[in-house]
Design an enzyme around this catalytic site. Structure first.
Site, mmCIF file in Angstrom:
data_model
loop_
_atom_site.group_PDB
_atom_site.id
_atom_site.type_symbol
_atom_site.label_atom_id
_atom_site.label_comp_id
_atom_site.label_asym_id
_atom_site.label_seq_id
_atom_site.Cartn_x
_atom_site.Cartn_y
_atom_site.Cartn_z
ATOM 1 C CG ASP A 1 34.239 42.755 34.229
ATOM 2 O OD1 ASP A 1 34.366 41.748 34.941
ATOM 3 O OD2 ASP A 1 34.943 43.775 34.343
ATOM 4 C CD GLU A 2 33.703 39.259 28.529
ATOM 5 O OE1 GLU A 2 33.551 38.672 29.625
ATOM 6 O OE2 GLU A 2 34.804 39.374 27.961
ATOM 7 N N GLY B 1 35.281 38.467 38.818
ATOM 8 C CA GLY B 1 34.135 38.834 39.656
ATOM 9 C C GLY B 1 32.907 38.517 38.832
ATOM 10 C CG HIS B 2 32.394 35.243 37.174
ATOM 11 N ND1 HIS B 2 32.778 33.993 36.795
ATOM 12 C CD2 HIS B 2 33.297 36.091 36.604
ATOM 13 C CE1 HIS B 2 33.870 34.074 36.025
ATOM 14 N NE2 HIS B 2 34.199 35.336 35.911
ATOM 15 C CB THR B 3 27.429 40.027 38.902
ATOM 16 O OG1 THR B 3 28.646 40.757 38.975
ATOM 17 C CG2 THR B 3 26.382 40.655 39.801
ATOM 18 C CB THR C 1 44.822 38.066 33.282
ATOM 19 O OG1 THR C 1 45.052 37.553 34.600
ATOM 20 C CG2 THR C 1 44.312 36.947 32.374
ATOM 21 C CB THR D 1 37.302 42.021 41.192
ATOM 22 O OG1 THR D 1 36.682 40.840 40.698
ATOM 23 C CG2 THR D 1 38.475 41.631 42.080
ATOM 24 N N PRO E 1 35.782 52.191 38.018
ATOM 25 C CG PRO E 1 35.863 54.507 37.722
ATOM 26 C CD PRO E 1 36.410 53.402 38.555
ATOM 27 C CG LEU F 1 20.138 44.790 22.589
ATOM 28 C CD1 LEU F 1 21.315 45.150 21.685
ATOM 29 C CD2 LEU F 1 19.191 43.852 21.846
ATOM 30 C CG ASP F 2 19.497 45.912 29.410
ATOM 31 O OD1 ASP F 2 20.301 45.049 28.993
ATOM 32 O OD2 ASP F 2 19.558 46.398 30.555
HETATM 33 P P1 GDP Z 1 31.326 38.439 34.365
HETATM 34 O O1 GDP Z 1 32.618 38.737 35.030
HETATM 35 O O2 GDP Z 1 31.489 38.152 32.917
HETATM 36 O O3 GDP Z 1 30.506 37.403 35.056
HETATM 37 O O4 GDP Z 1 30.489 39.807 34.423
HETATM 38 P P2 GDP Z 1 30.353 40.791 35.697
HETATM 39 O O5 GDP Z 1 29.493 40.164 36.694
HETATM 40 O O6 GDP Z 1 31.689 41.274 36.126
HETATM 41 O O7 GDP Z 1 29.682 42.044 35.008
HETATM 42 C C1 GDP Z 1 28.515 41.943 34.271
HETATM 43 C C2 GDP Z 1 27.491 42.893 34.884
HETATM 44 O O8 GDP Z 1 26.424 43.061 33.990
HETATM 45 C C3 GDP Z 1 26.875 42.353 36.153
HETATM 46 O O9 GDP Z 1 26.594 43.419 37.005
HETATM 47 C C4 GDP Z 1 25.583 41.695 35.666
HETATM 48 O O10 GDP Z 1 24.579 41.673 36.665
HETATM 49 C C5 GDP Z 1 25.196 42.613 34.555
HETATM 50 N N1 GDP Z 1 24.488 41.996 33.430
HETATM 51 C C6 GDP Z 1 24.681 40.793 32.851
HETATM 52 N N2 GDP Z 1 23.875 40.635 31.790
HETATM 53 C C7 GDP Z 1 23.158 41.785 31.681
HETATM 54 C C8 GDP Z 1 22.163 42.253 30.759
HETATM 55 O O11 GDP Z 1 21.797 41.602 29.809
HETATM 56 N N3 GDP Z 1 21.655 43.519 30.993
HETATM 57 C C9 GDP Z 1 22.059 44.283 32.043
HETATM 58 N N4 GDP Z 1 21.536 45.501 32.187
HETATM 59 N N5 GDP Z 1 22.992 43.863 32.912
HETATM 60 C C10 GDP Z 1 23.534 42.642 32.731
HETATM 61 P P1 IMO Z 2 36.014 38.477 34.928
HETATM 62 O O1 IMO Z 2 36.141 36.988 35.047
HETATM 63 C C1 IMO Z 2 37.763 42.320 33.802
HETATM 64 C C2 IMO Z 2 42.115 42.687 34.078
HETATM 65 C C3 IMO Z 2 42.570 43.644 35.165
HETATM 66 C C4 IMO Z 2 43.867 44.129 34.545
HETATM 67 C C5 IMO Z 2 44.406 42.887 33.874
HETATM 68 C C6 IMO Z 2 45.426 42.112 34.698
HETATM 69 O O2 IMO Z 2 35.232 39.102 36.010
HETATM 70 O O3 IMO Z 2 35.554 38.866 33.560
HETATM 71 P P2 IMO Z 2 45.292 40.632 36.906
HETATM 72 O O4 IMO Z 2 44.798 40.965 38.270
HETATM 73 O O5 IMO Z 2 44.604 39.491 36.263
HETATM 74 O O6 IMO Z 2 46.776 40.489 36.844
HETATM 75 O O7 IMO Z 2 44.960 41.936 36.025
HETATM 76 O O8 IMO Z 2 43.295 42.054 33.624
HETATM 77 N N1 IMO Z 2 41.190 41.624 34.536
HETATM 78 C C7 IMO Z 2 39.872 41.659 34.365
HETATM 79 N N2 IMO Z 2 39.082 42.607 33.830
HETATM 80 N N3 IMO Z 2 37.221 41.173 34.235
HETATM 81 C C8 IMO Z 2 38.001 40.197 34.747
HETATM 82 O O9 IMO Z 2 37.525 39.000 35.123
HETATM 83 C C9 IMO Z 2 39.386 40.427 34.847
HETATM 84 N N4 IMO Z 2 40.428 39.705 35.303
HETATM 85 C C10 IMO Z 2 41.524 40.442 35.096
HETATM 86 O O10 IMO Z 2 41.659 44.673 35.361
HETATM 87 O O11 IMO Z 2 43.592 45.077 33.552
HETATM 88 MG MG MG Z 3 33.547 40.257 36.139
#
Ligand code: GDP
Ligand code: IMO
Ligand code: MG
Length: 435
Positions: free
Chosen positions: A21-22, A48-50, A250, A311, A315, A343-344
């Site tokens: 979720d970076e 879950g990629h947003t 995972t 996903t 929290p 960073l924001d």
């Molecule tokens: P991913 O799984 O690595 O694609 O990341 P996620 O989508 O699960 O979570 C990243 C969240 O941070 C999403 O809600 C994005 O819209 C948000 N996001 C990404 N980059 C930034 C940023 O630079 N600033 C802020 N405030 N939100 C961001």
């Molecule tokens: P993205 O691509 C954050 C975590 C789960 C759990 C562990 C194992 O969005 O960054 P799993 O269902 O894979 O067997 O769960 O890994 N996990 C993630 N956490 N972002 C993800 O993907 C994750 N994919 C798995 O929360 O702790």
């Molecule tokens: Mg994600």
């Protein structure tokens, strides 16, 4: 288009460098305009990629999309998306995502291909995911319940069902029923409507079969012809089955190793490997998290950063940036550069802390420990840095950032020993500073 995006190589990889979720989805969406093919390498619908895009009906508004399986470059209409052999694929979820895109006017025909070698996630995998978590009790992993672990287990146990089996339904059905009988011996009888799932699979096979390709061949041929390939990692380095905080990980290699095995692109072909790091740290699910902030500040970061799982909506646990993790993940993946995100979110925090090293029983640790009993009990050395109060979300030039924000970024670069090439300051495509 910015000069940074232009400077990237022919084969670029984007990887999560912490616990997921970076912000991988956002960077992939941005740089995909330069790429012909976007390929997912590993993981499944646990990801879950947003992505936020301008609403075509009202460009002052942003539309939010969360993709679990479709590569995050789909909004660039000239791209082709490939789901690689390393992915575990839940077909109904994929089709739902395709339908959603079509509903928004995004053409997907002949733009989404799936590897014949990818393994299918089936209903029984999700059920077993739940049974296993329950059996583990206190030591449960906190999985996404998407059947990821059980599907990869089948792959390694060599009884998995792969995408190419969709082309011969009799064979698929035989394997499916044999697996189910085995699982019922292993886990006892559980509620499961095999006939309904098989009927559904048969029905959707008409849509799926035309999307099946020999993906490693496809990608390598494309690269040979000079087409540009962007590889999308899922999950994060610390969730990697080998290098992560095992067993709270995972079930696949979410590090660069999984890119090579999960696409069939040889290691020698990879150019840039971009690591995505949040300016702080988050984690969903169970497992140790040394810099976790279990207090009001942690909650403030969660609220400001909207840190709820894309996903599962759980929290996310929040904490300080951990440079020990950053350095370790850089070592494993060999990032050529970092995209620092969010960073924001740190604006307004008076003093920022960065974990710089761990000690155990008073002795410094050379690297990131395998033994979680050690990890849980490390004494963390923190560096404190003054924060900034300004809203930085509209800033587009690095030099315009408040001095303390620049000092923070430069300290992170020094500690993780890798250059930070881009900095996220908001959710939208435009909210990125190219340094
Ligand atoms: P991913 O799984 O690595 O694609 O990341 P996620 O989508 O699960 O979570 C990243 C969240 O941070 C999403 O809600 C994005 O819209 C948000 N996001 C990404 N980059 C930034 C940023 O630079 N600033 C802020 N405030 N939100 C961001
Ligand atoms: P993205 O691509 C954050 C975590 C789960 C759990 C562990 C194992 O969005 O960054 P799993 O269902 O894979 O067997 O769960 O890994 N996990 C993630 N956490 N972002 C993800 O993907 C994750 N994919 C798995 O929360 O702790
Ligand atoms: Mg994600």
């Amino acid at each position: 288009m910015n000069t940074y995006t232009k400077s990237l190589g022919q084969i670029v990889t984007v990887l999560g460098a912490q616990w997921g979720d970076e912000g991988k989805g956002k960077l992939i969406d941005i740089i995909s305009e330069q790429y012909d093919i976007i390929a997912r390498a590993a993981g499944g619908a646990n990801a879950g990629h947003t992505i936020y895009i301008k609403d075509p009906a009202d460009t002052s508004k942003q539309l939010k999309f969360i993709f679990h399986l479709i590569p995050s470059g789909i909004f660039n209409e000239n791209t082709v998306c490939v789901i690689g052999n390393g992915v575990v694929l839940e077909l109904p979820t994929l089709l739902e995502e395709i339908d959603l895109l079509e509903k928004h006017g995004v053409k997907t025909d002949s733009r989404i291909f799936i590897s014949d070698r990818a393994h299918l996630v089936l209903q029984y995998h999700k059920i077993i995911d739940g049974i296993q978590e329950e059996m583990k009790g206190k030591s449960k992993v906190g999985t996404t319940m998407r059947g990821i672990g059980p599907c990869y287990t089948d792959k390694v146990r060599r009884n998995g069902i792969r995408v190419h089996d969709m082309k011969d339904f009799a064979v698929l059905e035989e394997k499916y029923r044999a697996n189910l009988a085995m699982f019922k011996k292993m886990y006892g009888d559980f509620d499961h409507d095999a006939d309904a799932e098989l009927a559904e699979l048969k029905k959707i096979s008409e849509r799926v079969v035309p999307m099946i390709i020999e993906s490693a061949h496809y990608l390598n041929e494309a690269a040979k012809e000079g087409r540009k390939v962007l590889i999308e990692g899922a999950n994060g380095a610390l969730l990697d089955i080998d290098h992560g905080t095992y067993p709270f990980v995972t079930s696949s290699n979410s590090s660069v190793a999984g890119v090579i095995s999960g696409t069939g692109m040889p290691a020698t072909k990879l150019n840039n490997v971009i690591g995505i790091m949040k300016a702080y740290t988050t984690r969903v699910g169970a497992g140790p998290f040394p810099t976790e902030l279990d207090d009001e500040l942690g909650e403030k970061i969660r609220e400001t950063g909207g840190e709820y799982g894309a996903t599962t909506a759980r929290p996310r646990r929040c904490g300080w940036f951990d440079a020990v993790v950053g350095k370790y993940s850089t070592m494993i993946n060999g990032y050529t550069e970092i995209n620092l995100t969010k960073l924001d979110v740190l604006s307004g925090i008076t003093t920022l802390k960065i974990a710089t090293s761990y000690k155990h029983n008073g002795k410094p640790l050379a690297s990131f420990p395998a033994n979680l009993d050690i990890l849980k009990n490390v004494e963390i050395e923190y560096l404190e840095m003054p924060g900034w109060t300004e809203d930085i979300s509209k800033i587009r030039n690095y030099d315009d950032l408040p001095e303390n924000a620049r000092k923070y970024v430069e300290k992170l670069e020094e500690l993780i020993d890798c250059k930070i090439a881009s900095i996220g300051v908001g959710v939208a495509r435009e909210d990125m500073i190219f340094k």
